[in-house]
Write a protein that holds these residues in place. Structure first.
Motif, short mmCIF file in Angstrom:
data_model
loop_
_atom_site.label_atom_id
_atom_site.label_comp_id
_atom_site.label_asym_id
_atom_site.label_seq_id
_atom_site.Cartn_x
_atom_site.Cartn_y
_atom_site.Cartn_z
N UNK A 120 -66.55 -49.91 -34.07
CA UNK A 120 -67.89 -49.62 -33.54
C UNK A 120 -68.25 -50.57 -32.41
N UNK A 121 -67.89 -51.83 -32.58
CA UNK A 121 -68.22 -52.84 -31.58
C UNK A 121 -67.62 -52.50 -30.22
N UNK A 122 -66.38 -51.99 -30.21
CA UNK A 122 -65.70 -51.73 -28.93
C UNK A 122 -66.27 -50.53 -28.19
N UNK A 123 -67.17 -49.76 -28.83
CA UNK A 123 -67.82 -48.68 -28.10
C UNK A 123 -68.60 -49.22 -26.91
N UNK A 134 -62.64 -48.47 -21.62
CA UNK A 134 -61.41 -49.04 -22.18
C UNK A 134 -61.04 -48.40 -23.51
N UNK A 135 -62.01 -48.07 -24.34
CA UNK A 135 -61.73 -47.50 -25.65
C UNK A 135 -62.44 -46.16 -25.85
N UNK A 136 -62.84 -45.51 -24.78
CA UNK A 136 -63.60 -44.26 -24.92
C UNK A 136 -62.78 -43.15 -25.57
N UNK A 159 -64.25 -39.77 -30.72
CA UNK A 159 -64.25 -38.66 -31.69
C UNK A 159 -63.51 -38.97 -32.98
N UNK A 160 -62.93 -40.13 -33.07
CA UNK A 160 -62.15 -40.47 -34.25
C UNK A 160 -63.01 -40.90 -35.44
#
Length: 282
Positions: free
Chosen positions: A75-78, A83-85, A89-90
């Motif tokens: 969640x934090x990397x959203x 970079x993590x887009x 949907x996962x």
């Protein structure tokens, strides 16, 4: 104390956008802690060894020093943008609660939470991969098992998993409140905090019963809970009836009925995660 806590939570809802809540941190961290308490000693050591590679992921604002931090890393990397887009949907699977259960239809090209649990479990198990990649798989796996056990990440009624179902929570009324955020936050907080500690070593019999099944079995279970226990109470026991123009409401009596349901899913999530970690690392 309870009144003050409800007031503080209501303030939080006015300050933080709803998408930031995903089991909040409390649900995810509790599931991770249950897993940590129930894995084999060798597995616990392997997890600690992988976590030492956290700096290699270069996400200093989203640390990975403990399994509890790993549980909220996805969640934090959203907040890190492009970079993590690819992983957005996962976190869920919108399996229609008003049609026969069909997780595959809700999982195009493996872009859903149950498929990513299986995928990251395989990556974590592959010792030929660099430790950096296996740590990322560990973090995703810990988080996604938590997500799947929040039933509104597993069931949907064309409303973004209840995000579009405006709902009040007992005496708490807020324009930002919806069915999804209630299950993510208020209900999970109450279910966990009012119980005797869920974080302990469970008996072998309890582990065997609660951790049984496959990701598809767990998907079906949480899809059914979303239909019967999440949507039904705010749709007058008719989860597939026409949407109402009136705000939904969970009464205090309904909340008390739902507390053990949520608590059981947290326990199941923790013990199932422990089993997956032992399979991959034990």
């Amino acid at each position: 104390m309870r009144t003050r806590l409800i007031g503080l939570l209501a303030i939080l809802f006015t300050l933080i956008p709803t998408p930031a809540f995903a089991w909040w941190e409390y649900g995810h961290e509790t599931i991770a802690s249950i897993a940590k308490a129930n894995v084999a000693p060798h597995t616990r050591q392997a997890i600690a060894s992988l976590l030492r590679h956290g700096p290699e992921l270069a996400t200093p604002t989203c640390p990975l020093r403990t399994i509890e931090q790993a549980s909220v890393w996805a969640d934090c990397i959203k907040n890190l943008g492009d970079r993590f887009s690819y992983a957005y949907n996962w976190h869920y699977q919108n399996v229609n609660i008003c049609k026969p259960f069909d997780v595959k239809a809700a999982c195009p090209d493996g872009n859903c939470v149950s498929a990513q649990i299986d995928r990251n479990a395989r990556l974590l198990k592959d010792k030929a991969l660099p430790s950096r990649e296996r740590l990322m798989a560990l973090a995703f796996l810990v988080h996604f098992v938590g997500d799947l056990h929040q039933p509104l990440h597993a069931g949907d009624n064309a409303d973004l998993g209840g995000n579009q179902v405006k709902t009040d929570y007992g005496i708490v009324t807020n324009s930002r409140l919806n069915l999804h955020s209630i299950w993510d936050g208020y209900l999970s907080e109450r279910s966990i905090s009012q119980a005797p500690s869920l974080i302990h070593s469970y008996s072998q019999a309890d582990r065997a019963v609660m951790s049984a099944g496959t990701t598809e079995d767990w998907s079906r279970e949480n899809w059914q809970i979303s239909r019967d226990m999440a949507y039904a109470p705010v749709r007058n026991a008719a989860p597939c009836g026409p949407p109402s123009s009136v705000r939904g409401k969970l009464t205090e009596a309904q909340i008390e009925t739902l507390v053990p349901v949520v608590r059981l899913q947290v326990e199941r999530g923790g013990l199932r995660l422990a089993r997956l970690l032992d399979d991959a690392l034990g």
